[in-house]
Design a protein around this motif. Structure first.
Motif, short mmCIF file in Angstrom:
data_model
loop_
_atom_site.label_atom_id
_atom_site.label_comp_id
_atom_site.label_asym_id
_atom_site.label_seq_id
_atom_site.Cartn_x
_atom_site.Cartn_y
_atom_site.Cartn_z
N ILE A 27 0.84 -1.19 0.00
CA ILE A 27 0.00 0.00 0.00
C ILE A 27 0.89 1.25 0.00
O ILE A 27 2.05 1.20 0.40
N SER A 28 0.31 2.34 -0.45
CA SER A 28 0.98 3.64 -0.39
C SER A 28 0.68 4.27 0.95
O SER A 28 -0.48 4.59 1.26
N MET A 29 1.70 4.44 1.78
CA MET A 29 1.51 4.95 3.13
C MET A 29 1.31 6.46 3.12
O MET A 29 1.99 7.20 2.40
N ALA A 30 0.37 6.92 3.94
CA ALA A 30 0.22 8.37 4.14
C ALA A 30 1.46 8.89 4.83
O ALA A 30 2.08 8.19 5.64
N SER A 31 1.84 10.11 4.52
CA SER A 31 3.08 10.64 5.09
C SER A 31 3.01 12.16 5.22
O SER A 31 2.14 12.81 4.64
N LYS A 32 3.94 12.69 5.99
CA LYS A 32 4.11 14.13 6.15
C LYS A 32 5.60 14.42 6.04
O LYS A 32 6.41 13.77 6.70
N SER A 33 5.96 15.38 5.20
CA SER A 33 7.37 15.70 4.97
C SER A 33 7.75 17.01 5.63
O SER A 33 6.94 17.93 5.74
N TYR A 34 9.02 17.08 6.04
CA TYR A 34 9.55 18.26 6.72
C TYR A 34 10.86 18.64 6.05
O TYR A 34 11.80 17.85 6.00
N GLY A 35 10.94 19.88 5.58
CA GLY A 35 12.19 20.45 5.11
C GLY A 35 12.80 19.74 3.91
O GLY A 35 12.13 19.02 3.15
N SER A 36 14.10 19.96 3.75
CA SER A 36 14.86 19.38 2.66
C SER A 36 16.30 19.26 3.13
O SER A 36 16.65 19.67 4.24
N GLY A 37 17.14 18.70 2.29
CA GLY A 37 18.55 18.57 2.65
C GLY A 37 19.29 17.74 1.63
O GLY A 37 18.68 16.94 0.91
N SER A 38 20.58 17.92 1.57
CA SER A 38 21.39 17.22 0.58
C SER A 38 21.82 15.84 1.05
O SER A 38 22.18 14.98 0.26
N THR A 39 21.78 15.60 2.37
CA THR A 39 22.18 14.31 2.89
C THR A 39 21.01 13.34 2.89
O THR A 39 19.89 13.70 2.49
N ARG A 40 21.22 12.11 3.34
CA ARG A 40 20.18 11.10 3.31
C ARG A 40 18.96 11.53 4.14
O ARG A 40 19.12 12.00 5.27
N PRO A 41 17.75 11.35 3.62
CA PRO A 41 16.57 11.70 4.40
C PRO A 41 16.38 10.72 5.57
O PRO A 41 16.96 9.63 5.59
N LEU A 42 15.54 11.12 6.52
CA LEU A 42 15.20 10.28 7.66
C LEU A 42 13.73 9.87 7.54
O LEU A 42 12.85 10.73 7.41
N LEU A 43 13.47 8.57 7.58
CA LEU A 43 12.12 8.04 7.55
C LEU A 43 11.73 7.65 8.97
O LEU A 43 12.47 6.92 9.64
N VAL A 44 10.58 8.12 9.44
CA VAL A 44 10.13 7.89 10.82
C VAL A 44 8.88 7.02 10.80
O VAL A 44 7.93 7.30 10.06
N MET A 45 8.87 5.97 11.65
CA MET A 45 7.75 5.04 11.69
C MET A 45 7.34 4.77 13.14
O MET A 45 8.17 4.41 13.97
N HIS A 46 6.09 4.96 13.40
CA HIS A 46 5.52 4.94 14.75
C HIS A 46 5.27 3.52 15.27
O HIS A 46 5.44 2.53 14.55
N ALA A 47 4.77 3.45 16.50
CA ALA A 47 4.43 2.18 17.14
C ALA A 47 2.99 1.79 16.82
O ALA A 47 2.22 2.55 16.23
N ALA A 48 2.62 0.59 17.22
CA ALA A 48 1.24 0.14 17.08
C ALA A 48 0.31 1.05 17.88
O ALA A 48 0.66 1.52 18.97
N LEU A 49 -0.87 1.31 17.34
CA LEU A 49 -1.90 2.15 17.95
C LEU A 49 -1.50 3.62 18.01
O LEU A 49 -2.17 4.41 18.65
N SER A 50 -0.42 3.98 17.34
CA SER A 50 0.01 5.36 17.27
C SER A 50 -0.22 5.85 15.84
O SER A 50 -0.85 5.18 15.03
N TRP A 51 0.30 7.04 15.52
CA TRP A 51 0.25 7.53 14.14
C TRP A 51 1.27 8.64 13.98
O TRP A 51 1.93 9.04 14.95
#
Length: 295
Positions: A27-51
């Motif tokens: 599935i295509s996960m819903a997401s929210k993006s913050y800022g930009s940068g030339s280095t590797r991005p950071l992907l954040v993933m929550h716990a169960a029952l969170s969002w």
């Protein structure tokens, strides 16, 4: 335990309230993006029952203090938040959801941070697709010991299924107050209370839960334990962060953790339990930044 929870769900008609819409491996996960940068991005993933919104403050703080600056993408995992409701709810499927996000966001490599269930998903993805992971942060969960996670998740699910959801029309705040009264003193951990109340939402057809509870229960045995990818490890930089008051990453696990993640280190944040980012946000952010800022 899974059969008992599923029976209770059916008895309370929660299976009708939150039907899993389709069987879908990716599935295509819903997401929210913050800022930009030339280095590797950071992907954040929550716990169960969170969002994803539970990690909004953290993402904003990291964006402000990261050096060099990283773009941050904060996801809702399947059956959570704004992402699709679907089955199955397993880590191989979550890993493929993450893989699809690389294509959607045009990523060649990224750092990954995952808390609890999100940590399991991040670990599985790193083991399966190590060439796509720059570095990995696993928050208060172990690929070895999972019994404590099972007990706490059972406790949360039992409360969600036992709670009497208001059926009459009223403001969301008033309905949340009624849920709070039912919590009473049974949830002394304010962070756990936050997770429960933040999961309670008002829909056009009435009040309910932000998480697809039936999917979580139906596949509980598949995601409560970590499915090891045979013969694989992730040799990139890896940080396990544990709460000093949490027992999710016992010292007895450290040797086996190194078998899967040979370049791993474990850091402890004293005075924090399982929800480190909520209980000790400044200390948690500092530890993460010290690890991320070493490029």
């Amino acid at each position: 335990m899974v059969q008992k929870l599923a029976s209770l769900l059916s008895a309370r008609n929660l299976l009708k309230l939150w039907p899993s819409e389709q069987s879908q491996d990716v599935i295509s996960m819903a997401s929210k993006s913050y800022g930009s940068g030339s280095t590797r991005p950071l992907l954040v993933m929550h716990a169960a029952l969170s969002w994803k919104d539970d990690w909004d403050d953290f993402c904003v703080d990291v964006l402000r203090h990261a050096n060099p600056q990283r773009k941050i993408i904060n996801f809702d995992l399947r059956n959570h938040g704004d992402s699709p409701r679907c089955e199955p709810h397993t880590y191989p499927c979550i890993a493929e959801d993450i893989r699809l996000s690389f294509t959607e966001h045009q990523l060649s490599k990224a750092a990954i941070l995952g808390h609890s269930m999100g940590g399991f998903g991040g670990m599985y993805f790193a083991l399966k697709y190590p060439h796509l992971v720059d570095r990995l942060i696993v928050v208060d969960v172990s690929p070895v010991s999972t019994n404590l996670a099972t007990l706490q998740m059972e406790e949360l699910l039992r409360f969600i299924m036992d709670v009497e959801i208001p059926t009459q029309i009223m403001p969301l705040k008033e309905a949340q107050e009624r849920i709070t009264k039912q919590l009473g003193n049974s949830k002394k951990d304010n962070s756990m209370r936050h997770v429960i109340l933040n999961n309670f939402v008002q829909r056009p057809y009435g009040f309910g839960w932000r998480t697809d509870v039936p999917a979580i229960v139906n596949y509980l045995r598949h995601w409560i334990n970590f499915p090891v990818v045979p013969g694989r490890n992730f040799a990139g930089p890896t940080l396990f962060i544990r709460g000093g008051d949490s027992q999710y990453i016992p010292e007895t696990d450290h040797r086996q953790i190194l078998e899967f993640f040979p370049n791993a280190e474990v850091q402890t944040i004293e005075g924090a339990g399982h929800f480190l980012h909520l209980q000790k946000p400044k200390e948690f952010r500092r530890v993460c930044l010290e690890f991320l800022n070493v490029c």
